[in-house]
Design a protein around this motif. Structure first.
Motif, short mmCIF file in Angstrom:
data_model
loop_
_atom_site.label_atom_id
_atom_site.label_comp_id
_atom_site.label_asym_id
_atom_site.label_seq_id
_atom_site.Cartn_x
_atom_site.Cartn_y
_atom_site.Cartn_z
N THR A 140 0.78 -1.64 0.15
CA THR A 140 0.27 -0.16 -0.43
C THR A 140 0.83 0.99 0.40
OG1 THR A 140 -1.75 -1.68 0.97
CG2 THR A 140 -1.93 1.43 1.68
N ALA A 141 1.75 1.46 0.77
CA ALA A 141 2.37 2.74 0.70
C ALA A 141 3.42 2.62 -0.48
CB ALA A 141 4.25 2.07 1.92
N SER A 142 4.19 1.62 -0.97
CA SER A 142 5.01 1.10 -2.14
C SER A 142 3.27 2.00 -3.66
CB SER A 142 5.00 0.13 -2.95
OG SER A 142 5.59 0.18 -3.89
N VAL A 143 2.32 1.32 -3.58
CA VAL A 143 1.75 2.45 -4.70
C VAL A 143 1.24 3.89 -4.40
CG1 VAL A 143 -1.21 2.09 -5.35
CG2 VAL A 143 0.68 -0.34 -4.61
N ALA A 144 0.68 3.86 -3.19
CA ALA A 144 0.44 5.62 -2.79
C ALA A 144 2.13 6.28 -3.50
CB ALA A 144 0.36 5.98 -1.16
N MET A 145 3.39 5.97 -2.91
CA MET A 145 4.54 6.64 -3.19
C MET A 145 4.81 6.79 -4.56
SD MET A 145 6.76 7.70 -1.46
CE MET A 145 8.01 9.34 -2.45
N MET A 146 3.95 5.83 -5.59
CA MET A 146 3.62 5.48 -7.39
C MET A 146 3.24 6.36 -7.53
SD MET A 146 6.31 3.94 -9.12
CE MET A 146 5.95 5.70 -9.83
N ASN A 147 2.36 6.79 -6.92
CA ASN A 147 1.23 8.04 -7.59
C ASN A 147 1.61 9.01 -7.32
OD1 ASN A 147 -1.54 7.08 -7.97
ND2 ASN A 147 -1.31 5.39 -6.34
N LEU A 148 2.51 9.07 -5.84
CA LEU A 148 2.91 10.27 -6.08
C LEU A 148 4.04 11.23 -6.56
CD1 LEU A 148 3.55 13.48 -4.46
CD2 LEU A 148 4.82 11.88 -2.71
N TRP A 149 4.97 9.98 -6.81
CA TRP A 149 6.13 10.09 -7.89
C TRP A 149 5.47 10.63 -9.48
CZ3 TRP A 149 10.70 11.61 -7.30
CH2 TRP A 149 11.41 10.91 -6.01
N ASN A 150 4.52 9.47 -10.12
CA ASN A 150 3.57 9.74 -11.08
C ASN A 150 2.76 10.78 -11.23
OD1 ASN A 150 2.22 6.53 -11.48
ND2 ASN A 150 4.00 7.18 -11.63
N ARG A 151 2.78 11.68 -10.02
CA ARG A 151 2.12 13.23 -10.32
C ARG A 151 2.67 14.47 -10.39
NH1 ARG A 151 -1.23 9.66 -9.11
NH2 ARG A 151 -3.74 9.56 -8.97
N MET A 152 4.21 14.20 -9.85
CA MET A 152 5.41 14.72 -9.70
C MET A 152 5.36 14.60 -11.70
SD MET A 152 5.45 16.34 -7.20
CE MET A 152 6.74 17.31 -6.63
N GLY A 153 5.81 13.59 -12.08
CA GLY A 153 6.10 12.87 -13.26
C GLY A 153 5.88 14.10 -14.04
N THR A 154 3.93 13.57 -14.42
CA THR A 154 2.76 14.10 -15.03
C THR A 154 3.52 15.32 -15.16
OG1 THR A 154 1.71 13.42 -13.98
CG2 THR A 154 2.24 11.99 -15.15
N GLY A 155 3.41 15.89 -13.96
CA GLY A 155 2.96 17.67 -13.60
C GLY A 155 4.09 18.23 -14.62
N ALA A 156 5.94 17.64 -13.98
CA ALA A 156 6.72 18.21 -14.69
C ALA A 156 6.77 18.15 -16.27
CB ALA A 156 8.08 17.63 -14.03
N ARG A 157 6.32 17.09 -16.36
CA ARG A 157 6.12 16.50 -17.81
C ARG A 157 7.74 16.05 -17.61
NH1 ARG A 157 2.67 20.06 -21.96
NH2 ARG A 157 0.88 19.20 -21.54
N LEU A 158 8.24 15.12 -17.36
CA LEU A 158 9.07 14.76 -17.82
C LEU A 158 9.70 13.72 -18.87
CD1 LEU A 158 10.06 13.02 -14.03
CD2 LEU A 158 11.20 15.31 -14.97
N PRO A 159 10.65 14.14 -19.59
CA PRO A 159 10.75 13.86 -20.67
C PRO A 159 11.50 12.07 -20.76
CG PRO A 159 12.75 14.51 -20.40
CD PRO A 159 12.05 14.58 -19.35
N VAL A 160 10.97 10.86 -22.22
CA VAL A 160 11.50 9.94 -21.99
C VAL A 160 12.25 9.83 -22.70
CG1 VAL A 160 10.77 7.55 -22.38
CG2 VAL A 160 8.84 8.72 -22.00
#
Length: 142
Positions: free
Chosen positions: A122-142
């Motif tokens: 659960t903590a891992s999933v929550a953390m991944m959601n946080l990273w995703n929101r930071m990454g998509t908000g910043a538009r991190l390039p692939v």
């Protein structure tokens, strides 16, 4: 890239890295962590994270065939009961706007994972959601 959160908010970024390390240490089943990080990132549309976590999973020996099927995991028999329970739990926690986390959802994951494993996942999933929101908000390039 819109912004570099590691440079703009270094204290937050460092705290996220430290929490990420603690979560990783609490999750003994790296296979489940890899599968769920990829699935959560797919759901959230974070290409940067999908790419990064697929590479990590490959490096740790997860078969490419399995990685290709994560997006359609309910439609294949390639995943174990533990995998399926973890993926379902990750989807439930990531898609909270659609429903609450029901007792049935918890019972399904707890049938395959211990209480400690469920808490750590659960903590891992929550953390991944946080990273995703930071990454998509910043538009991190692939």
């Amino acid at each position: 890239m819109r912004f570099d959160f590691s440079k703009q908010t270094p204290q937050i970024y460092e705290a996220m890295l430290a929490l990420n390390t603690a979560i990783s240490q609490a999750n003994p089943d790296s296979r489940l962590v890899h599968l769920t990080k990829i699935r959560v990132s797919q759901i959230n549309g974070c290409a940067y994270c999908v790419n990064m976590h697929v590479k990590e999973a490959q490096r740790d020996g997860l078969p490419d065939m399995l990685l290709h099927l994560i997006a359609v995991w309910p439609k294949t028999s390639a995943f174990t009961a533990r995998d399926r329970a973890a993926l379902a739990w990750a989807e439930t926690l990531t898609r909270l706007e659609r429903s609450e986390v029901s007792d049935a959802d918890y019972a399904a994951v707890h049938a395959e994972l211990s209480e400690q494993e469920v808490a750590a996942l659960t903590a891992s999933v929550a953390m991944m959601n946080l990273w995703n929101r930071m990454g998509t908000g910043a538009r991190l390039p692939v």
